[in-house]
Design a protein around this motif. Structure first.
Motif, PDB file in Angstrom:
ATOM      1  N   SER A   1      40.108  18.861  62.601  1.00  0.00           N
ATOM      2  CA  SER A   1      39.958  20.207  61.898  1.00  0.00           C
ATOM      3  C   SER A   1      39.348  21.213  62.538  1.00  0.00           C
ATOM      4  O   SER A   1      38.570  20.578  63.222  1.00  0.00           O
ATOM      5  CB  SER A   1      39.926  19.356  60.094  1.00  0.00           C
ATOM      6  OG  SER A   1      38.101  19.861  60.053  1.00  0.00           O
ATOM      7  N   ASP A   2      38.879  22.178  61.688  1.00  0.00           N
ATOM      8  CA  ASP A   2      37.354  22.756  62.287  1.00  0.00           C
ATOM      9  C   ASP A   2      36.400  21.834  61.941  1.00  0.00           C
ATOM     10  O   ASP A   2      35.423  22.582  62.663  1.00  0.00           O
ATOM     11  CB  ASP A   2      37.536  24.254  61.545  1.00  0.00           C
ATOM     12  CG  ASP A   2      39.091  25.132  62.151  1.00  0.00           C
ATOM     13  OD1 ASP A   2      38.825  25.502  63.439  1.00  0.00           O
ATOM     14  OD2 ASP A   2      38.754  25.990  61.656  1.00  0.00           O
ATOM     15  N   GLY A   3      36.460  21.452  61.089  1.00  0.00           N
ATOM     16  CA  GLY A   3      34.969  20.756  60.328  1.00  0.00           C
ATOM     17  C   GLY A   3      34.830  19.916  62.353  1.00  0.00           C
ATOM     18  O   GLY A   3      33.186  19.791  62.132  1.00  0.00           O
ATOM     19  N   ASN A   4      35.498  19.347  62.947  1.00  0.00           N
ATOM     20  CA  ASN A   4      35.570  18.689  64.126  1.00  0.00           C
ATOM     21  C   ASN A   4      34.584  19.836  64.739  1.00  0.00           C
ATOM     22  O   ASN A   4      33.431  19.502  66.008  1.00  0.00           O
ATOM     23  CB  ASN A   4      36.188  18.548  64.935  1.00  0.00           C
ATOM     24  CG  ASN A   4      37.681  16.965  63.940  1.00  0.00           C
ATOM     25  OD1 ASN A   4      38.149  17.854  63.044  1.00  0.00           O
ATOM     26  ND2 ASN A   4      37.246  15.790  64.679  1.00  0.00           N
ATOM     27  N   ILE A   5      35.126  20.943  64.711  1.00  0.00           N
ATOM     28  CA  ILE A   5      33.509  22.182  65.766  1.00  0.00           C
ATOM     29  C   ILE A   5      32.158  21.908  65.306  1.00  0.00           C
ATOM     30  O   ILE A   5      31.227  21.843  66.306  1.00  0.00           O
ATOM     31  CB  ILE A   5      34.736  23.427  66.013  1.00  0.00           C
ATOM     32  CG1 ILE A   5      35.821  23.367  65.974  1.00  0.00           C
ATOM     33  CG2 ILE A   5      34.015  24.219  66.858  1.00  0.00           C
ATOM     34  CD1 ILE A   5      36.701  24.225  66.103  1.00  0.00           C
ATOM     35  N   THR A   6      32.471  22.194  64.642  1.00  0.00           N
ATOM     36  CA  THR A   6      31.342  22.226  63.667  1.00  0.00           C
ATOM     37  C   THR A   6      30.365  20.992  63.529  1.00  0.00           C
ATOM     38  O   THR A   6      28.665  20.827  64.090  1.00  0.00           O
ATOM     39  CB  THR A   6      31.368  22.891  61.720  1.00  0.00           C
ATOM     40  OG1 THR A   6      31.535  21.608  61.508  1.00  0.00           O
ATOM     41  CG2 THR A   6      31.320  24.500  61.875  1.00  0.00           C
ATOM     42  N   ALA A   7      30.589  20.062  63.828  1.00  0.00           N
ATOM     43  CA  ALA A   7      29.875  18.414  63.551  1.00  0.00           C
ATOM     44  C   ALA A   7      29.226  18.287  65.050  1.00  0.00           C
ATOM     45  O   ALA A   7      28.211  17.820  65.288  1.00  0.00           O
ATOM     46  CB  ALA A   7      30.481  17.326  63.040  1.00  0.00           C
ATOM     47  N   GLY A   8      30.885  18.692  66.016  1.00  0.00           N
ATOM     48  CA  GLY A   8      30.213  19.013  67.532  1.00  0.00           C
ATOM     49  C   GLY A   8      29.628  19.491  67.665  1.00  0.00           C
ATOM     50  O   GLY A   8      28.545  19.027  68.960  1.00  0.00           O
ATOM     51  N   LEU A   9      28.602  20.927  67.003  1.00  0.00           N
ATOM     52  CA  LEU A   9      27.382  21.247  67.359  1.00  0.00           C
ATOM     53  C   LEU A   9      26.481  20.740  66.901  1.00  0.00           C
ATOM     54  O   LEU A   9      25.472  21.025  66.854  1.00  0.00           O
ATOM     55  CB  LEU A   9      27.692  22.723  66.637  1.00  0.00           C
ATOM     56  CG  LEU A   9      28.965  23.404  67.260  1.00  0.00           C
ATOM     57  CD1 LEU A   9      28.344  25.362  66.676  1.00  0.00           C
ATOM     58  CD2 LEU A   9      28.105  23.622  68.898  1.00  0.00           C
TER      59      LEU A   9
END
Length: 379
Positions: A328-336
């Motif tokens: 999900s887009d949570g992957n993007i923020t967690a990746g940061l």
């Protein structure tokens, strides 16, 4: 908890459900710009009613994203959702919206239009209970292309998440209402083989068979999986040649990669990019790459503990955590490296399937849980 959020959400359940039904009754497949644009207008109307203010509309490269920045202080909490769906136009004729025996059905109800309304309502509850200053530093971002990889919204997501103490993602909950604490990362590739065409009957020996070369590559690609580590490398759709009587000069296959850790994701990326031909005269080209990094469990551990405590204080059902394979887009923020907790949206089953539905008995609880989390995270 300083406010009876659960009681307030229960009192406003009918209002919340009516707003959800409005959104579900408008189809919004990611690849239909006009439908997505109208969906964005509807979400903006719902949010304006519940929050008392209109969002900024970000139209980027065909995307229709909505952004509410509440208060004037530095960004502290980002609520992240999307209003696009996977369902093609006309699905409502086959799968009409319905509410029966406490269950809501309809395309996109679980993934994730109910979650979007819950987030808007939750912020409204905090504002009513504690005053608008309690929402200072809260941002709500509702995007329009999550289902297709967030190509036009990724930069917005990254910009709005920077500096936040937490990101709360409104994707559907896991089994039994579990919150999603880890997600596999996703990489997407296209492996193309170029050979040399020739007549299959008259002089096949003069050709270079791209299909044969691709057949040699596919087992090599699949062998990059490491199931012990949860890494899957799956050749999916593809094609070979253009005519039945011609040595194929072109062949291709798409490859879906899922990995639990960034280390594994990078390992597969290096190895698939290093593929070379096995057939003399053939050329292998690999395009694509990492789409979303893994959401590793460490990024959600403290937020899950906070959510569990808030649920107890509210008198709501206990919440557990679960790791899932989908991204999900949570992957993007967690990746940061930003603390991220996912699965805070609706509870139900059947996302992307005909039996998609929402268990309405959870709606007030999850709305209250969001409100409580917002209060805790903003201090």
């Amino acid at each position: 908890m300083t406010s009876p959020y659960l009681a307030a959400a229960q009192r406003r359940f009918d209002e919340l459900l009516a707003e959800v039904l409005r959104l579900v009754d408008h189809e919004s497949p990611s690849h239909e710009p006009a439908a997505v644009a109208r969906s964005a207008e509807l979400v903006a109307e719902v949010g304006t009613r519940l929050l008392g203010r209109a969002p900024a509309t970000l139209n980027r490269e065909g995307g229709h994203h909505l952004l509410w920045r509440l208060g004037s202080g530095p960004r502290r909490v980002l609520l992240l959702g999307h209003h696009d769906t996977v369902w093609p136009l006309g699905t409502l004729e086959r799968l009409p919206t319905s509410v029966t025996d406490g269950v809501l059905r309809g395309p996109g109800c679980l993934d994730m239009k109910t979650g979007v309304v819950q987030a808007l309502m939750a912020c409204g509850l905090v504002g009513v209970a504690l005053g608008p200053q309690a929402l200072d530093g809260v941002t709500i971002l509702v995007t329009s292309d999550e289902e297709t990889g967030s190509a036009t919204s990724r930069a917005v997501i990254e910009a709005e998440a920077q500096g936040c103490a937490a990101v709360l993602v409104l994707e559907a909950a896991g089994p039994g209402g579990a919150l999603k604490t880890a997600r596999k990362g996703v990489s997407l590739y296209r492996v193309e083989v170029t050979g040399l065409a020739a007549h299959a009957g008259l002089e096949p020996e003069k050709g270079v068979n791209a299909g044969v070369e691709l057949a040699r590559q596919i087992p090599r690609i699949a062998a990059l999986s490491d199931h012990a580590l949860g890494t899957t490398v799956t050749p999916t759709s593809g094609s070979i040649g253009t005519a039945t009587n011609t040595v194929p000069a072109h062949a291709r296959v798409a490859v879906d990669v899922r990995a639990v850790t960034a280390v594994e994701q990078q390992r597969v990326h290096r190895e698939i990019r290093a593929l070379g031909p096995r057939t003399p005269g053939a050329r292998v080209t690999v395009t694509g790459g990492i789409n979303r990094p893994p959401m590793e469990e460490a990024t959600s551990r403290e937020l899950l503990a906070t959510a569990q405590r808030v649920a107890r204080e509210l008198g709501a059902r206990p919440v557990a955590g679960v790791a899932v394979g989908g991204a999900s887009d949570g992957n993007i923020t967690a990746g940061l490296g930003i603390p991220t907790l996912d699965g805070l949206g609706a509870v139900g089953d059947g996302a992307h399937a005909d039996h998609e539905h929402v268990d309405l008995s959870y709606v007030a609880e999850r709305t209250a849980l969001l409100a409580g989390l917002i209060e805790n995270l903003t201090g």
